[in-house]
Design a protein around this motif. Sequence first.
Motif, PDB file in Angstrom:
ATOM      1  N   ARG A 152       1.990  -5.103   2.727  1.00  0.00           N
ATOM      2  CA  ARG A 152       0.821  -5.957   3.052  1.00  0.00           C
ATOM      3  C   ARG A 152       1.299  -7.034   4.215  1.00  0.00           C
ATOM      4  O   ARG A 152       2.380  -7.728   4.134  1.00  0.00           O
ATOM      5  CB  ARG A 152       0.119  -6.662   1.709  1.00  0.00           C
ATOM      6  N   TYR A 153       0.526  -7.345   5.294  1.00  0.00           N
ATOM      7  CA  TYR A 153       0.386  -8.254   6.156  1.00  0.00           C
ATOM      8  C   TYR A 153       2.095  -8.154   6.834  1.00  0.00           C
ATOM      9  O   TYR A 153       2.516  -9.377   7.023  1.00  0.00           O
ATOM     10  CB  TYR A 153       0.174  -9.469   5.528  1.00  0.00           C
ATOM     11  N   ALA A 154       2.370  -6.939   6.911  1.00  0.00           N
ATOM     12  CA  ALA A 154       3.806  -6.775   7.638  1.00  0.00           C
ATOM     13  C   ALA A 154       3.650  -5.973   8.814  1.00  0.00           C
ATOM     14  O   ALA A 154       4.491  -5.281   9.066  1.00  0.00           O
ATOM     15  CB  ALA A 154       4.605  -6.504   6.764  1.00  0.00           C
ATOM     16  N   GLY A 155       2.599  -5.988   9.661  1.00  0.00           N
ATOM     17  CA  GLY A 155       2.359  -5.410  10.999  1.00  0.00           C
ATOM     18  C   GLY A 155       2.129  -3.954  10.660  1.00  0.00           C
ATOM     19  O   GLY A 155       2.496  -2.836  11.609  1.00  0.00           O
ATOM     20  N   ASN A 156       1.826  -3.598   9.601  1.00  0.00           N
ATOM     21  CA  ASN A 156       1.108  -2.337   9.334  1.00  0.00           C
ATOM     22  C   ASN A 156       2.244  -1.152   9.598  1.00  0.00           C
ATOM     23  O   ASN A 156       2.108  -0.011   9.640  1.00  0.00           O
ATOM     24  CB  ASN A 156      -0.047  -1.779  10.250  1.00  0.00           C
ATOM     25  N   MET A 157       3.702  -1.723   9.402  1.00  0.00           N
ATOM     26  CA  MET A 157       4.809  -0.696   9.607  1.00  0.00           C
ATOM     27  C   MET A 157       4.761   0.186   8.027  1.00  0.00           C
ATOM     28  O   MET A 157       4.621  -0.274   7.162  1.00  0.00           O
ATOM     29  CB  MET A 157       6.159  -1.440   9.544  1.00  0.00           C
ATOM     30  N   LEU A 158       5.001   1.658   8.440  1.00  0.00           N
ATOM     31  CA  LEU A 158       5.243   2.421   7.233  1.00  0.00           C
ATOM     32  C   LEU A 158       6.721   2.670   7.204  1.00  0.00           C
ATOM     33  O   LEU A 158       7.526   2.887   8.164  1.00  0.00           O
ATOM     34  CB  LEU A 158       4.372   3.707   7.828  1.00  0.00           C
ATOM     35  N   PHE A 175       4.294  13.777   3.101  1.00  0.00           N
ATOM     36  CA  PHE A 175       5.103  12.715   3.032  1.00  0.00           C
ATOM     37  C   PHE A 175       4.497  11.710   2.307  1.00  0.00           C
ATOM     38  O   PHE A 175       3.501  11.196   2.596  1.00  0.00           O
ATOM     39  CB  PHE A 175       5.378  12.109   4.631  1.00  0.00           C
ATOM     40  N   ARG A 226      -4.737   7.238  -0.167  1.00  0.00           N
ATOM     41  CA  ARG A 226      -4.309   5.948   0.122  1.00  0.00           C
ATOM     42  C   ARG A 226      -4.392   5.178  -1.251  1.00  0.00           C
ATOM     43  O   ARG A 226      -5.405   5.392  -1.926  1.00  0.00           O
ATOM     44  CB  ARG A 226      -4.819   5.073   0.933  1.00  0.00           C
ATOM     45  N   PHE A 232       8.699   5.860   5.454  1.00  0.00           N
ATOM     46  CA  PHE A 232       8.510   7.283   5.007  1.00  0.00           C
ATOM     47  C   PHE A 232       9.569   7.713   4.104  1.00  0.00           C
ATOM     48  O   PHE A 232      10.672   7.539   4.179  1.00  0.00           O
ATOM     49  CB  PHE A 232       8.288   8.242   6.103  1.00  0.00           C
ATOM     50  N   TYR A 258       7.110  -0.583  17.535  1.00  0.00           N
ATOM     51  CA  TYR A 258       5.943  -0.877  17.683  1.00  0.00           C
ATOM     52  C   TYR A 258       5.367  -1.808  18.507  1.00  0.00           C
ATOM     53  O   TYR A 258       6.007  -2.927  18.488  1.00  0.00           O
ATOM     54  CB  TYR A 258       5.109  -0.836  16.024  1.00  0.00           C
ATOM     55  N   PHE A 294       0.749   5.566   0.718  1.00  0.00           N
ATOM     56  CA  PHE A 294      -0.142   6.537   1.399  1.00  0.00           C
ATOM     57  C   PHE A 294       0.765   8.069   1.223  1.00  0.00           C
ATOM     58  O   PHE A 294       1.995   7.834   0.915  1.00  0.00           O
ATOM     59  CB  PHE A 294      -0.173   6.414   2.662  1.00  0.00           C
ATOM     60  N   MET A 338       3.649   0.763   2.689  1.00  0.00           N
ATOM     61  CA  MET A 338       3.554  -0.383   3.737  1.00  0.00           C
ATOM     62  C   MET A 338       3.268  -1.564   3.038  1.00  0.00           C
ATOM     63  O   MET A 338       2.713  -1.766   2.170  1.00  0.00           O
ATOM     64  CB  MET A 338       2.152   0.007   4.461  1.00  0.00           C
ATOM     65  N   TYR A 377       0.733  11.759   3.340  1.00  0.00           N
ATOM     66  CA  TYR A 377       0.313  12.262   4.498  1.00  0.00           C
ATOM     67  C   TYR A 377       0.660  13.582   4.575  1.00  0.00           C
ATOM     68  O   TYR A 377       1.778  14.086   3.878  1.00  0.00           O
ATOM     69  CB  TYR A 377       1.012  11.597   5.778  1.00  0.00           C
ATOM     70  N   LEU A 381      -3.816  11.912   7.057  1.00  0.00           N
ATOM     71  CA  LEU A 381      -3.728  11.138   6.011  1.00  0.00           C
ATOM     72  C   LEU A 381      -4.537  11.721   4.919  1.00  0.00           C
ATOM     73  O   LEU A 381      -5.654  12.034   4.938  1.00  0.00           O
ATOM     74  CB  LEU A 381      -4.422   9.763   6.387  1.00  0.00           C
ATOM     75  N   TYR A 395       0.796  -1.058  -0.193  1.00  0.00           N
ATOM     76  CA  TYR A 395       0.074   0.051   0.137  1.00  0.00           C
ATOM     77  C   TYR A 395       0.863   1.158  -0.026  1.00  0.00           C
ATOM     78  O   TYR A 395       1.831   1.282   0.550  1.00  0.00           O
ATOM     79  CB  TYR A 395      -0.873  -0.008   1.212  1.00  0.00           C
ATOM     80  N   ASN A 444      -3.147  -3.867   7.614  1.00  0.00           N
ATOM     81  CA  ASN A 444      -3.345  -3.283   6.175  1.00  0.00           C
ATOM     82  C   ASN A 444      -4.152  -1.696   6.368  1.00  0.00           C
ATOM     83  O   ASN A 444      -4.491  -1.361   5.290  1.00  0.00           O
ATOM     84  CB  ASN A 444      -3.716  -4.136   5.271  1.00  0.00           C
TER      85      ASN A 444
END
Lengths: 115, 113
Positions: free
Chosen positions: A97-103, A91, A50, A105, B48, A35, A95, A37, A47, A33, B99
């Motif tokens: 996918r399926y990786a802990g929602n870590m961004l 910014f 997306r 930047f 996190y 984004f 992200m 910001y 945000l 994904y 996600n």
Amino acid sequence: AQTVTQSQPEMSVQEAETVTLSCTYDTSENNYYLFWYKQPPSRQMILVIRQEAYKQQNATENRFSVNFQKAAKSFSLKISDSQLGDTAMYFCAFMKRYAGNMLTFGGGTRLMVKP
Amino acid sequence: DAGVIQSPRHEVTEMGQEVTLRCKPISGHDYLFWYRQTMMRGLELLIYFNNNVPIDDSGMPEDRFSAKMPNASFSTLKIQPSEPRDSAVYFCASTGRVNQPQHFGDGTRLSIL
């Protein structure tokens, strides 16, 4: 590891004009994904928009739209009819996918909208 | 709905002092993130949590930094002892599902003299 690059440290645009902010990223992932910001002088991180990598259609939110070029790993933000309130740092973020929602930047682009 | 709430908004203290930053995530969110923002390094992920458990703390700069999440509605980031180079804006963010984008608090501007 992913990297996100914003090559324009600063930009300016006249009120009511259109401006495009650039973002490129490097990843070996296929599902992810992206984004944008916005951080105005008030310091909030807001945000803006997306994009899912598996969707070909470019995302749109009112005056904000993106040009997502998956093969080129490019994700630019277009702001139409710029308003003074659009003055902010922008910014780009990635992200996986399926990786802990870590961004991850990018370094940001400072946009100044001039009256 | 209340957003992510951080306190204090500003903190000024002398080097060597202990600093505690606080965060209340959005109710129902089970991912919580701590970031540091500086002009030189931009936005850095420090640590996190998922379901109150620290998952990745590889961004924590030194042993002087520690973070806890004793329950689903509260987290702290502590610096002891503080140094001038710790001066930055510290953000907390949360997200509720896999996600999904992160929602940020207003940040704490920390100045170490």
